[in-house]
Motif scaffolding. Structure first.
Motif, PDB file in Angstrom:
ATOM      1  N   TRP A 136      47.638  50.793  45.889  1.00 39.85           N
ATOM      2  CA  TRP A 136      47.948  50.515  44.487  1.00 39.85           C
ATOM      3  C   TRP A 136      48.202  49.023  44.285  1.00 39.85           C
ATOM      4  O   TRP A 136      47.657  48.416  43.357  1.00 39.85           O
ATOM      5  CB  TRP A 136      49.182  51.324  44.051  1.00 39.85           C
ATOM      6  CG  TRP A 136      49.616  50.967  42.667  1.00 39.85           C
ATOM      7  CD1 TRP A 136      49.121  51.454  41.488  1.00 39.85           C
ATOM      8  CD2 TRP A 136      50.639  50.030  42.317  1.00 39.85           C
ATOM      9  NE1 TRP A 136      49.756  50.871  40.436  1.00 39.85           N
ATOM     10  CE2 TRP A 136      50.693  49.997  40.918  1.00 39.85           C
ATOM     11  CE3 TRP A 136      51.499  49.223  43.050  1.00 39.85           C
ATOM     12  CZ2 TRP A 136      51.591  49.178  40.231  1.00 39.85           C
ATOM     13  CZ3 TRP A 136      52.385  48.409  42.367  1.00 39.85           C
ATOM     14  CH2 TRP A 136      52.424  48.390  40.970  1.00 39.85           C
ATOM     15  N   LEU A 137      49.019  48.430  45.142  1.00 37.57           N
ATOM     16  CA  LEU A 137      49.356  47.011  45.018  1.00 37.57           C
ATOM     17  C   LEU A 137      48.114  46.126  45.143  1.00 37.57           C
ATOM     18  O   LEU A 137      47.924  45.188  44.349  1.00 37.57           O
ATOM     19  CB  LEU A 137      50.387  46.614  46.081  1.00 37.57           C
ATOM     20  CG  LEU A 137      50.856  45.169  46.062  1.00 37.57           C
ATOM     21  CD1 LEU A 137      51.564  44.855  44.748  1.00 37.57           C
ATOM     22  CD2 LEU A 137      51.774  44.906  47.237  1.00 37.57           C
ATOM     23  N   LEU A 138      47.250  46.406  46.088  1.00 32.56           N
ATOM     24  CA  LEU A 138      46.033  45.616  46.247  1.00 32.56           C
ATOM     25  C   LEU A 138      45.088  45.812  45.062  1.00 32.56           C
ATOM     26  O   LEU A 138      44.425  44.861  44.627  1.00 32.56           O
ATOM     27  CB  LEU A 138      45.336  45.953  47.564  1.00 32.56           C
ATOM     28  CG  LEU A 138      46.102  45.514  48.818  1.00 32.56           C
ATOM     29  CD1 LEU A 138      45.393  45.983  50.079  1.00 32.56           C
ATOM     30  CD2 LEU A 138      46.319  44.018  48.840  1.00 32.56           C
ATOM     31  N   GLY A 139      45.041  47.009  44.522  1.00 33.78           N
ATOM     32  CA  GLY A 139      44.234  47.248  43.315  1.00 33.78           C
ATOM     33  C   GLY A 139      44.755  46.445  42.129  1.00 33.78           C
ATOM     34  O   GLY A 139      43.970  45.844  41.383  1.00 33.78           O
ATOM     35  N   GLU A 140      46.068  46.434  41.965  1.00 32.45           N
ATOM     36  CA  GLU A 140      46.663  45.654  40.874  1.00 32.45           C
ATOM     37  C   GLU A 140      46.450  44.156  41.080  1.00 32.45           C
ATOM     38  O   GLU A 140      46.202  43.418  40.128  1.00 32.45           O
ATOM     39  CB  GLU A 140      48.166  45.951  40.760  1.00 32.45           C
ATOM     40  CG  GLU A 140      48.475  47.358  40.278  1.00 32.45           C
ATOM     41  CD  GLU A 140      47.986  47.603  38.867  1.00 32.45           C
ATOM     42  OE1 GLU A 140      48.325  46.815  37.963  1.00 32.45           O
ATOM     43  OE2 GLU A 140      47.253  48.586  38.664  1.00 32.45           O
ATOM     44  N   THR A 141      46.518  43.706  42.324  1.00 31.01           N
ATOM     45  CA  THR A 141      46.286  42.295  42.642  1.00 31.01           C
ATOM     46  C   THR A 141      44.851  41.907  42.307  1.00 31.01           C
ATOM     47  O   THR A 141      44.601  40.853  41.711  1.00 31.01           O
ATOM     48  CB  THR A 141      46.583  42.023  44.133  1.00 31.01           C
ATOM     49  OG1 THR A 141      47.932  42.377  44.404  1.00 31.01           O
ATOM     50  CG2 THR A 141      46.355  40.575  44.493  1.00 31.01           C
ATOM     51  N   GLN A 142      43.903  42.753  42.672  1.00 27.69           N
ATOM     52  CA  GLN A 142      42.499  42.474  42.382  1.00 27.69           C
ATOM     53  C   GLN A 142      42.236  42.473  40.876  1.00 27.69           C
ATOM     54  O   GLN A 142      41.506  41.611  40.372  1.00 27.69           O
ATOM     55  CB  GLN A 142      41.604  43.490  43.090  1.00 27.69           C
ATOM     56  CG  GLN A 142      41.610  43.321  44.588  1.00 27.69           C
ATOM     57  CD  GLN A 142      41.015  44.500  45.335  1.00 27.69           C
ATOM     58  OE1 GLN A 142      40.732  45.547  44.767  1.00 27.69           O
ATOM     59  NE2 GLN A 142      40.839  44.331  46.641  1.00 27.69           N
ATOM     60  N   LEU A 143      42.846  43.403  40.162  1.00 29.87           N
ATOM     61  CA  LEU A 143      42.700  43.439  38.710  1.00 29.87           C
ATOM     62  C   LEU A 143      43.267  42.166  38.076  1.00 29.87           C
ATOM     63  O   LEU A 143      42.633  41.551  37.211  1.00 29.87           O
ATOM     64  CB  LEU A 143      43.392  44.679  38.131  1.00 29.87           C
ATOM     65  CG  LEU A 143      43.396  44.796  36.608  1.00 29.87           C
ATOM     66  CD1 LEU A 143      41.974  44.873  36.066  1.00 29.87           C
ATOM     67  CD2 LEU A 143      44.222  46.009  36.182  1.00 29.87           C
ATOM     68  N   ALA A 144      44.448  41.753  38.519  1.00 27.44           N
ATOM     69  CA  ALA A 144      45.067  40.531  37.983  1.00 27.44           C
ATOM     70  C   ALA A 144      44.197  39.314  38.283  1.00 27.44           C
ATOM     71  O   ALA A 144      44.033  38.435  37.425  1.00 27.44           O
ATOM     72  CB  ALA A 144      46.465  40.346  38.570  1.00 27.44           C
ATOM     73  N   ARG A 145      43.625  39.249  39.473  1.00 23.13           N
ATOM     74  CA  ARG A 145      42.748  38.122  39.837  1.00 23.13           C
ATOM     75  C   ARG A 145      41.549  38.071  38.897  1.00 23.13           C
ATOM     76  O   ARG A 145      41.179  37.013  38.390  1.00 23.13           O
ATOM     77  CB  ARG A 145      42.299  38.259  41.289  1.00 23.13           C
ATOM     78  CG  ARG A 145      41.384  37.157  41.735  1.00 23.13           C
ATOM     79  CD  ARG A 145      41.064  37.153  43.220  1.00 23.13           C
ATOM     80  NE  ARG A 145      40.803  38.452  43.801  1.00 23.13           N
ATOM     81  CZ  ARG A 145      41.614  39.070  44.668  1.00 23.13           C
ATOM     82  NH1 ARG A 145      42.741  38.519  45.046  1.00 23.13           N
ATOM     83  NH2 ARG A 145      41.297  40.244  45.156  1.00 23.13           N
ATOM     84  N   GLU A 146      40.924  39.221  38.644  1.00 20.85           N
ATOM     85  CA  GLU A 146      39.780  39.254  37.733  1.00 20.85           C
ATOM     86  C   GLU A 146      40.183  38.867  36.314  1.00 20.85           C
ATOM     87  O   GLU A 146      39.436  38.165  35.623  1.00 20.85           O
ATOM     88  CB  GLU A 146      39.117  40.633  37.745  1.00 20.85           C
ATOM     89  CG  GLU A 146      38.346  40.916  39.002  1.00 20.85           C
ATOM     90  CD  GLU A 146      37.219  39.922  39.271  1.00 20.85           C
ATOM     91  OE1 GLU A 146      36.512  39.497  38.323  1.00 20.85           O
ATOM     92  OE2 GLU A 146      37.043  39.550  40.443  1.00 20.85           O
ATOM     93  N   GLN A 147      41.358  39.289  35.874  1.00 14.80           N
ATOM     94  CA  GLN A 147      41.809  38.929  34.536  1.00 14.80           C
ATOM     95  C   GLN A 147      42.046  37.431  34.406  1.00 14.80           C
ATOM     96  O   GLN A 147      41.697  36.823  33.395  1.00 14.80           O
ATOM     97  CB  GLN A 147      43.077  39.711  34.176  1.00 14.80           C
ATOM     98  CG  GLN A 147      42.807  41.176  33.950  1.00 14.80           C
ATOM     99  CD  GLN A 147      44.082  42.002  33.799  1.00 14.80           C
ATOM    100  OE1 GLN A 147      45.150  41.607  34.236  1.00 14.80           O
ATOM    101  NE2 GLN A 147      43.948  43.157  33.166  1.00 14.80           N
ATOM    102  N   VAL A 148      42.615  36.822  35.443  1.00 11.60           N
ATOM    103  CA  VAL A 148      42.840  35.372  35.432  1.00 11.60           C
ATOM    104  C   VAL A 148      41.506  34.640  35.387  1.00 11.60           C
ATOM    105  O   VAL A 148      41.329  33.685  34.620  1.00 11.60           O
ATOM    106  CB  VAL A 148      43.680  34.942  36.664  1.00 11.60           C
ATOM    107  CG1 VAL A 148      43.651  33.442  36.858  1.00 11.60           C
ATOM    108  CG2 VAL A 148      45.109  35.429  36.510  1.00 11.60           C
TER     109      VAL A 148
END
Length: 188
Positions: A136-148
Motif C-alpha cells: 500500500w505504501l509503495l503504491g501511494e508513493t508511486q501515485l504521489a510521484r506521478e502526481q508531482v
C-alpha cells in the motif's frame, strides 16, 4: 514406532518461505530489467528538435536516449547513468503539442532520478513482500510521484488541456468532441 522429529522448526520453515518470496520477487524484477533491455535493443532512435529543447527546459545535465519501440504501448523511462525514454512507434504521428507534453513528463522523471527511486522501492518490496502495508505504501508513493510529475509537466508546457489530451492519446483514447461530462471533469 515413533515418528522422527521434524527436520526443520516452524521458525526455519517460515524464514525459508520469506526468503523464497524475496527470491521470487527479485527474479520477477530481473525479468523486468531483461525485458527493458530487450525493448531498448530492438528500438530505433527517435529524431527531432523537440527533444533537445525539452531536455534543456527540463534542466538535464546529460543527454537522454530517446527511442521508438514497437514492443510498448505507452512511454517507458528507465536508466540512471544513461537514461532512456522509449516511446511507442505511433508517437511521431501525434500532435506536436501532445508530443511535447509527453516528453515533458518523461524528461521530468529523468531529472528527478525516479528510476533509481523505483529500483530502491522494488528492492524494499522484494524484502518485505509479505507485508500488505508495504504494498500500500509503495503504491501511494508511486501515485504521489506521478502526481508531482504531472503537475510539473503542466507547468512546463503551460497547458493543462493539452496535457490531458496527451494522457488520453497515450492511453489510446481517440480525440473527439467534448460533449460528455467526463472529459470536462478530467480537465479540472
Amino acid at each position: 514406532m515413533a515418528l522422527p522429529p521434524p527436520r526443520f522448526t516452524q521458525a526455519e520453515m517460515l524464514l525459508a518461505l520469506l526468503a523464497a518470496g524475496a527470491v521470487a520477487r527479485l527474479g520477477w524484477l530481473a525479468v523486468g530489467l531483461w525485458r527493458l533491455r530487450r525493448y531498448r535493443l530492438h528500438s530505433v532512435p527517435a529524431s527531432g528538435a523537440g527533444e533537445r529543447f525539452l531536455s534543456s527546459a527540463a534542466g538535464l545535465k546529460s543527454p537522454v536516449d530517446i527511442r521508438l519501440s514497437e514492443d510498448i504501448a505507452s512511454p517507458v523511462t528507465f536508466g540512471f547513468l544513461n537514461p532512456v525514454i522509449l516511446l511507442p512507434t505511433a508517437f511521431p504521428h501525434l500532435n506536436p503539442r501532445i508530443q511535447e507534453a509527453i516528453l515533458a513528463h518523461e524528461f521530468l522523471h529523468v531529472r528527478r532520478r525516479d528510476w533509481l527511486v523505483t529500483l530502491i522501492e522494488e528492492f524494499v518490496r522484494a524484502a518485505l513482500w509479505f507485508h500488505p502495508a508495504i504494498w500500500w505504501l509503495l503504491g501511494e508513493t508511486q501515485l504521489a510521484r506521478e502526481q508531482v510529475v504531472d503537475r510539473a509537466s503542466v507547468e512546463m508546457t503551460r497547458s493543462r488541456e493539452e496535457y490531458v489530451d496527451a494522457l488520453l492519446a497515450i492511453a489510446g483514447v481517440p480525440p473527439r468532441l467534448d460533449l460528455a461530462p467526463a472529459p470536462l471533469f478530467l480537465r479540472k
